[in-house]
Design a protein around this motif. Structure first.
Motif, short mmCIF file in Angstrom:
data_model
loop_
_atom_site.label_atom_id
_atom_site.label_comp_id
_atom_site.label_asym_id
_atom_site.label_seq_id
_atom_site.Cartn_x
_atom_site.Cartn_y
_atom_site.Cartn_z
N UNK A 168 -39.34 1.34 54.10
CA UNK A 168 -40.07 0.65 53.04
C UNK A 168 -39.46 -0.72 52.73
N UNK A 169 -38.47 -1.11 53.52
CA UNK A 169 -37.81 -2.39 53.30
C UNK A 169 -36.74 -2.34 52.23
N UNK A 170 -36.43 -1.14 51.74
CA UNK A 170 -35.40 -1.00 50.71
C UNK A 170 -34.03 -0.86 51.38
N UNK A 171 -33.10 -1.71 50.99
CA UNK A 171 -31.74 -1.63 51.51
C UNK A 171 -30.84 -0.90 50.51
N UNK A 172 -29.93 -0.08 51.00
CA UNK A 172 -28.99 0.63 50.14
C UNK A 172 -27.58 0.46 50.69
N UNK A 173 -26.69 -0.06 49.86
CA UNK A 173 -25.31 -0.26 50.26
C UNK A 173 -24.37 0.18 49.15
N UNK A 174 -23.10 0.33 49.51
CA UNK A 174 -22.12 0.87 48.57
C UNK A 174 -20.89 -0.03 48.53
N UNK A 175 -20.42 -0.32 47.32
CA UNK A 175 -19.18 -1.09 47.14
C UNK A 175 -18.11 -0.15 46.59
N UNK A 176 -16.95 -0.20 47.21
CA UNK A 176 -15.82 0.65 46.79
C UNK A 176 -14.69 -0.24 46.27
N UNK A 177 -14.64 -0.46 44.97
CA UNK A 177 -13.55 -1.29 44.43
C UNK A 177 -12.20 -0.60 44.55
N UNK A 178 -11.18 -1.41 44.75
CA UNK A 178 -9.82 -0.92 44.64
C UNK A 178 -9.33 -1.18 43.23
N UNK A 179 -8.02 -1.26 43.01
CA UNK A 179 -7.50 -1.55 41.68
C UNK A 179 -8.03 -2.88 41.15
N UNK A 180 -8.62 -2.85 39.97
CA UNK A 180 -9.22 -4.04 39.37
C UNK A 180 -8.55 -4.31 38.03
N UNK A 181 -8.29 -5.58 37.76
CA UNK A 181 -7.60 -5.97 36.54
C UNK A 181 -8.58 -5.98 35.37
N UNK A 185 -7.54 -0.93 32.47
CA UNK A 185 -6.47 -0.69 33.43
C UNK A 185 -5.16 -1.29 32.95
N UNK A 186 -5.22 -2.49 32.45
CA UNK A 186 -4.00 -3.15 31.99
C UNK A 186 -3.41 -2.47 30.75
N UNK A 187 -4.27 -1.78 29.99
CA UNK A 187 -3.78 -1.08 28.80
C UNK A 187 -3.05 0.21 29.15
N UNK A 188 -3.43 0.83 30.26
CA UNK A 188 -2.85 2.14 30.59
C UNK A 188 -1.89 2.09 31.77
N UNK A 189 -1.87 1.00 32.54
CA UNK A 189 -0.96 0.90 33.67
C UNK A 189 0.39 0.34 33.22
N UNK A 190 1.42 1.12 33.43
CA UNK A 190 2.76 0.66 33.12
C UNK A 190 3.17 -0.41 34.13
N UNK A 191 4.26 -1.10 33.84
CA UNK A 191 4.73 -2.12 34.77
C UNK A 191 5.11 -1.49 36.10
N UNK A 192 5.64 -0.27 36.09
CA UNK A 192 5.98 0.43 37.34
C UNK A 192 4.74 0.67 38.19
N UNK A 193 3.65 1.06 37.53
CA UNK A 193 2.39 1.29 38.26
C UNK A 193 1.86 -0.02 38.82
N UNK A 194 1.89 -1.06 38.01
CA UNK A 194 1.42 -2.37 38.46
C UNK A 194 2.22 -2.84 39.68
N UNK A 195 3.55 -2.71 39.59
CA UNK A 195 4.41 -3.12 40.70
C UNK A 195 4.12 -2.30 41.96
N UNK A 196 3.90 -0.99 41.78
CA UNK A 196 3.62 -0.12 42.93
C UNK A 196 2.31 -0.51 43.60
N UNK A 208 -10.27 -8.88 40.61
CA UNK A 208 -10.90 -9.19 39.33
C UNK A 208 -12.30 -8.62 39.30
N UNK A 209 -12.83 -8.46 38.10
CA UNK A 209 -14.19 -7.95 37.95
C UNK A 209 -15.19 -8.87 38.63
#
Length: 250
Positions: A168-181, A185-196, A208-209
Protein backbone atom coordinates in the motif's frame (compact mmCIF):
# COMPACT_ATOMS: atom_id res chain seq x y z
CA UNK A 1 0.81 21.10 -1.97
CA UNK A 2 -1.15 19.99 1.07
CA UNK A 3 0.77 20.49 4.32
CA UNK A 4 1.88 17.18 5.74
CA UNK A 5 0.75 15.98 9.16
CA UNK A 6 2.54 13.75 11.65
CA UNK A 7 1.16 12.07 14.77
CA UNK A 8 3.64 11.64 17.62
CA UNK A 9 2.73 9.68 20.74
CA UNK A 10 4.48 10.40 24.01
CA UNK A 11 4.94 13.95 22.75
CA UNK A 12 4.89 15.81 26.08
CA UNK A 13 8.59 15.38 26.77
CA UNK A 14 11.88 13.85 25.71
CA UNK A 15 12.36 12.38 22.26
CA UNK A 16 8.69 12.89 21.37
CA UNK A 17 8.76 16.61 22.10
CA UNK A 18 12.13 17.08 20.38
CA UNK A 19 10.78 15.33 17.28
CA UNK A 20 7.62 17.45 17.33
CA UNK A 21 9.66 20.65 17.34
CA UNK A 22 11.89 19.34 14.56
CA UNK A 23 8.95 18.45 12.32
CA UNK A 24 7.30 21.81 12.97
CA UNK A 25 10.51 23.54 11.90
CA UNK A 26 10.33 21.60 8.63
CA UNK A 27 6.82 22.75 7.87
CA UNK A 28 4.79 19.78 9.09
CA UNK A 29 1.65 19.96 11.20
CA UNK A 30 1.92 17.91 14.39
CA UNK A 31 -0.67 16.03 16.40
CA UNK A 32 0.93 15.77 19.84
CA UNK A 33 -0.51 12.86 21.79
CA UNK A 34 0.14 12.05 25.44
CA UNK A 35 -1.73 10.86 28.53
CA UNK A 36 -0.12 13.45 30.83
CA UNK A 37 -2.60 16.32 30.65
CA UNK A 38 -0.52 18.94 32.45
CA UNK A 39 2.81 18.18 30.74
CA UNK A 40 1.20 18.08 27.31
CA UNK A 41 -0.41 21.47 27.87
CA UNK A 42 2.95 22.96 28.84
CA UNK A 43 4.81 21.27 25.99
CA UNK A 44 2.38 22.31 23.26
CA UNK A 45 1.92 25.89 24.42
CA UNK A 46 3.10 28.34 21.80
CA UNK A 47 3.92 25.70 19.19
CA UNK A 48 2.22 26.98 16.05
CA UNK A 49 1.00 24.10 13.91
CA UNK A 50 0.81 21.66 16.81
CA UNK A 51 -2.40 20.43 18.43
CA UNK A 52 -2.44 18.41 21.68
CA UNK A 53 -4.58 15.30 22.10
CA UNK A 54 -5.02 13.52 25.43
CA UNK A 55 -4.90 9.76 25.02
CA UNK A 56 -3.53 6.71 26.82
CA UNK A 57 -2.29 4.49 24.00
CA UNK A 58 -2.64 1.38 26.15
CA UNK A 59 -6.43 1.77 26.26
CA UNK A 60 -8.09 0.65 23.04
CA UNK A 61 -11.22 2.75 23.55
CA UNK A 62 -9.20 5.94 23.91
CA UNK A 63 -7.18 5.21 20.77
CA UNK A 64 -10.36 4.43 18.83
CA UNK A 65 -11.82 7.78 19.87
CA UNK A 66 -8.69 9.89 19.39
CA UNK A 67 -7.55 8.91 15.90
CA UNK A 68 -10.83 10.06 14.26
CA UNK A 69 -10.55 13.34 16.20
CA UNK A 70 -7.05 13.87 14.81
CA UNK A 71 -8.22 13.14 11.28
CA UNK A 72 -11.15 15.50 11.70
CA UNK A 73 -8.73 18.24 12.72
CA UNK A 74 -6.05 17.65 10.10
CA UNK A 75 -7.85 15.71 7.33
CA UNK A 76 -4.87 13.45 6.69
CA UNK A 77 -1.92 11.65 8.26
CA UNK A 78 1.40 11.32 6.48
CA UNK A 79 3.49 9.81 9.28
CA UNK A 80 3.01 8.26 12.71
CA UNK A 81 5.69 7.99 15.38
CA UNK A 82 4.93 5.45 18.09
CA UNK A 83 7.13 6.91 20.80
CA UNK A 84 5.03 6.55 23.97
CA UNK A 85 6.66 4.19 26.43
CA UNK A 86 7.27 3.37 30.06
CA UNK A 87 10.35 2.00 31.77
CA UNK A 88 10.23 -0.17 34.87
CA UNK A 89 13.38 -2.02 35.80
CA UNK A 90 14.08 -4.79 38.30
CA UNK A 91 15.48 -8.30 38.74
CA UNK A 92 13.58 -11.11 37.02
CA UNK A 93 12.50 -12.67 40.30
CA UNK A 94 11.09 -9.36 41.50
CA UNK A 95 9.19 -8.60 38.29
CA UNK A 96 5.61 -9.55 39.07
CA UNK A 97 2.94 -9.98 36.44
CA UNK A 98 1.37 -6.60 37.21
CA UNK A 99 4.66 -4.85 36.38
CA UNK A 100 5.09 -7.00 33.27
CA UNK A 101 1.62 -6.01 32.04
CA UNK A 102 2.14 -2.30 32.77
CA UNK A 103 5.21 -2.28 30.55
CA UNK A 104 3.65 -4.39 27.80
CA UNK A 105 0.40 -2.42 27.74
CA UNK A 106 2.11 0.83 26.78
CA UNK A 107 5.30 -0.26 25.04
CA UNK A 108 3.82 -3.01 22.86
CA UNK A 109 0.02 -2.90 22.99
CA UNK A 110 0.08 0.87 22.47
CA UNK A 111 2.19 0.57 19.32
CA UNK A 112 -0.14 -2.12 17.99
CA UNK A 113 -3.34 -0.20 18.78
CA UNK A 114 -2.23 3.13 17.32
CA UNK A 115 -0.75 1.50 14.22
CA UNK A 116 -3.91 -0.48 13.55
CA UNK A 117 -6.05 2.63 13.92
CA UNK A 118 -4.01 4.75 11.48
CA UNK A 119 -3.52 2.23 8.66
CA UNK A 120 -6.56 3.40 6.64
CA UNK A 121 -5.34 7.01 6.79
CA UNK A 122 -1.77 6.06 5.88
CA UNK A 123 -3.00 4.05 2.89
CA UNK A 124 -4.42 7.26 1.45
CA UNK A 125 -1.15 9.17 1.78
CA UNK A 126 1.25 6.23 1.32
CA UNK A 127 2.65 7.33 4.64
CA UNK A 128 5.22 6.15 7.15
CA UNK A 129 5.27 4.44 10.53
CA UNK A 130 8.27 4.89 12.81
CA UNK A 131 8.28 2.81 15.97
CA UNK A 132 10.62 3.70 18.82
CA UNK A 133 12.17 0.65 20.44
CA UNK A 134 15.53 0.62 22.26
CA UNK A 135 18.91 -1.01 22.13
CA UNK A 136 17.50 -2.97 25.09
CA UNK A 137 15.46 -4.77 22.42
CA UNK A 138 18.63 -5.63 20.51
CA UNK A 139 20.88 -6.73 23.35
CA UNK A 140 20.03 -8.26 26.71
CA UNK A 141 20.86 -6.45 29.92
CA UNK A 142 20.19 -6.94 33.60
CA UNK A 143 17.01 -5.60 35.21
CA UNK A 144 15.17 -5.25 31.88
CA UNK A 145 13.21 -8.47 31.48
CA UNK A 146 9.92 -6.64 30.82
CA UNK A 147 11.31 -3.51 29.17
CA UNK A 148 13.79 -5.30 26.90
CA UNK A 149 11.26 -7.93 25.88
CA UNK A 150 8.67 -5.28 25.04
CA UNK A 151 11.13 -3.43 22.84
CA UNK A 152 12.28 -6.62 21.09
CA UNK A 153 8.63 -7.28 20.29
CA UNK A 154 8.28 -3.77 18.84
CA UNK A 155 11.18 -4.53 16.50
CA UNK A 156 9.43 -7.66 15.25
CA UNK A 157 6.10 -5.83 14.97
CA UNK A 158 7.83 -3.24 12.78
CA UNK A 159 9.05 -5.94 10.41
CA UNK A 160 5.57 -7.44 10.24
CA UNK A 161 4.14 -4.03 9.38
CA UNK A 162 6.74 -3.49 6.66
CA UNK A 163 6.07 -6.89 5.14
CA UNK A 164 2.29 -6.52 5.05
CA UNK A 165 1.78 -2.81 4.43
CA UNK A 166 4.43 -2.23 1.79
CA UNK A 167 2.02 -3.06 -1.03
CA UNK A 168 0.00 0.00 0.00
CA UNK A 169 3.08 2.22 -0.10
CA UNK A 170 3.27 2.38 3.70
CA UNK A 171 6.81 2.23 5.07
CA UNK A 172 7.52 0.95 8.60
CA UNK A 173 10.85 1.39 10.33
CA UNK A 174 12.19 1.21 13.87
CA UNK A 175 14.60 3.44 15.78
CA UNK A 176 16.47 1.99 18.75
CA UNK A 177 17.92 4.77 20.91
CA UNK A 178 20.86 4.12 23.16
CA UNK A 179 21.57 6.15 26.30
CA UNK A 180 20.05 9.61 25.82
CA UNK A 181 20.75 12.68 27.92
CA UNK A 182 17.21 13.33 29.10
CA UNK A 183 16.30 15.16 32.29
CA UNK A 184 15.03 11.89 33.77
CA UNK A 185 18.22 9.98 32.92
CA UNK A 186 20.44 12.68 34.35
CA UNK A 187 18.35 12.73 37.53
CA UNK A 188 18.71 9.01 38.21
CA UNK A 189 22.14 8.19 36.71
CA UNK A 190 24.94 8.47 39.21
CA UNK A 191 28.34 9.73 38.09
CA UNK A 192 29.58 6.11 38.15
CA UNK A 193 26.81 5.10 35.74
CA UNK A 194 27.51 8.07 33.48
CA UNK A 195 31.23 7.26 33.42
CA UNK A 196 30.51 3.58 32.68
CA UNK A 197 28.26 4.49 29.75
CA UNK A 198 30.87 6.86 28.36
CA UNK A 199 33.48 4.11 28.57
CA UNK A 200 31.21 1.58 26.82
CA UNK A 201 30.03 3.83 23.98
CA UNK A 202 32.48 4.27 21.09
CA UNK A 203 31.48 7.94 20.70
CA UNK A 204 32.13 8.35 24.45
CA UNK A 205 28.95 10.28 25.24
CA UNK A 206 25.20 10.13 25.63
CA UNK A 207 23.03 11.05 22.67
CA UNK A 208 20.63 13.99 22.68
CA UNK A 209 16.88 13.94 22.18
CA UNK A 210 17.28 16.01 19.02
CA UNK A 211 19.82 13.59 17.56
CA UNK A 212 17.28 10.77 17.89
CA UNK A 213 14.64 13.09 16.45
CA UNK A 214 16.78 13.68 13.36
CA UNK A 215 16.79 9.95 12.59
CA UNK A 216 13.02 9.78 13.07
CA UNK A 217 12.52 12.81 10.83
CA UNK A 218 14.61 11.23 8.09
CA UNK A 219 12.57 8.02 8.17
CA UNK A 220 9.35 10.05 7.87
CA UNK A 221 10.67 12.03 4.92
CA UNK A 222 10.72 11.47 1.17
CA UNK A 223 14.48 11.04 1.43
CA UNK A 224 13.74 7.61 2.98
CA UNK A 225 11.20 6.63 0.31
CA UNK A 226 12.86 3.27 -0.36
CA UNK A 227 13.64 2.44 3.27
CA UNK A 228 11.28 0.06 5.08
CA UNK A 229 11.53 -2.82 7.52
CA UNK A 230 14.76 -1.42 8.94
CA UNK A 231 15.96 -1.27 12.54
CA UNK A 232 18.33 1.63 13.17
CA UNK A 233 20.27 1.88 16.42
CA UNK A 234 20.97 5.53 17.20
CA UNK A 235 23.30 4.79 20.07
CA UNK A 236 26.80 6.10 19.45
CA UNK A 237 27.94 2.59 18.58
CA UNK A 238 26.90 1.08 21.93
CA UNK A 239 25.10 -1.92 20.44
CA UNK A 240 27.95 -2.77 18.10
CA UNK A 241 30.43 -3.21 20.95
CA UNK A 242 28.53 -6.14 22.50
CA UNK A 243 29.55 -6.86 26.05
CA UNK A 244 33.30 -6.63 25.55
CA UNK A 245 35.50 -4.62 27.87
CA UNK A 246 35.97 -1.03 26.69
CA UNK A 247 39.73 -1.35 27.22
CA UNK A 248 39.82 -4.11 24.61
CA UNK A 249 38.39 -1.88 21.87
CA UNK A 250 41.91 -0.67 21.20
Amino acid sequence: MTQKTILITGAARGIGLATAKLMLSRGWQVAMLDRDVDELAIASEGLAGAVPFICDVSIAEQVEATIPAILQKFDQLDAVVNNAGVAEFGPIEETDFAMWRRVMETNLDGVFLVSQAVVPALKKTRGAIVNIASISGLRASTLRVAYGTSKAAVIQLTKQQAAELGEYGIRANCVCPGPVRTKLAMAVHSQDIIDAYHDAIPLNRYGSETEIGEVIAFLCSEQASYVTGQVIASDGGFESTGVGLPALRK
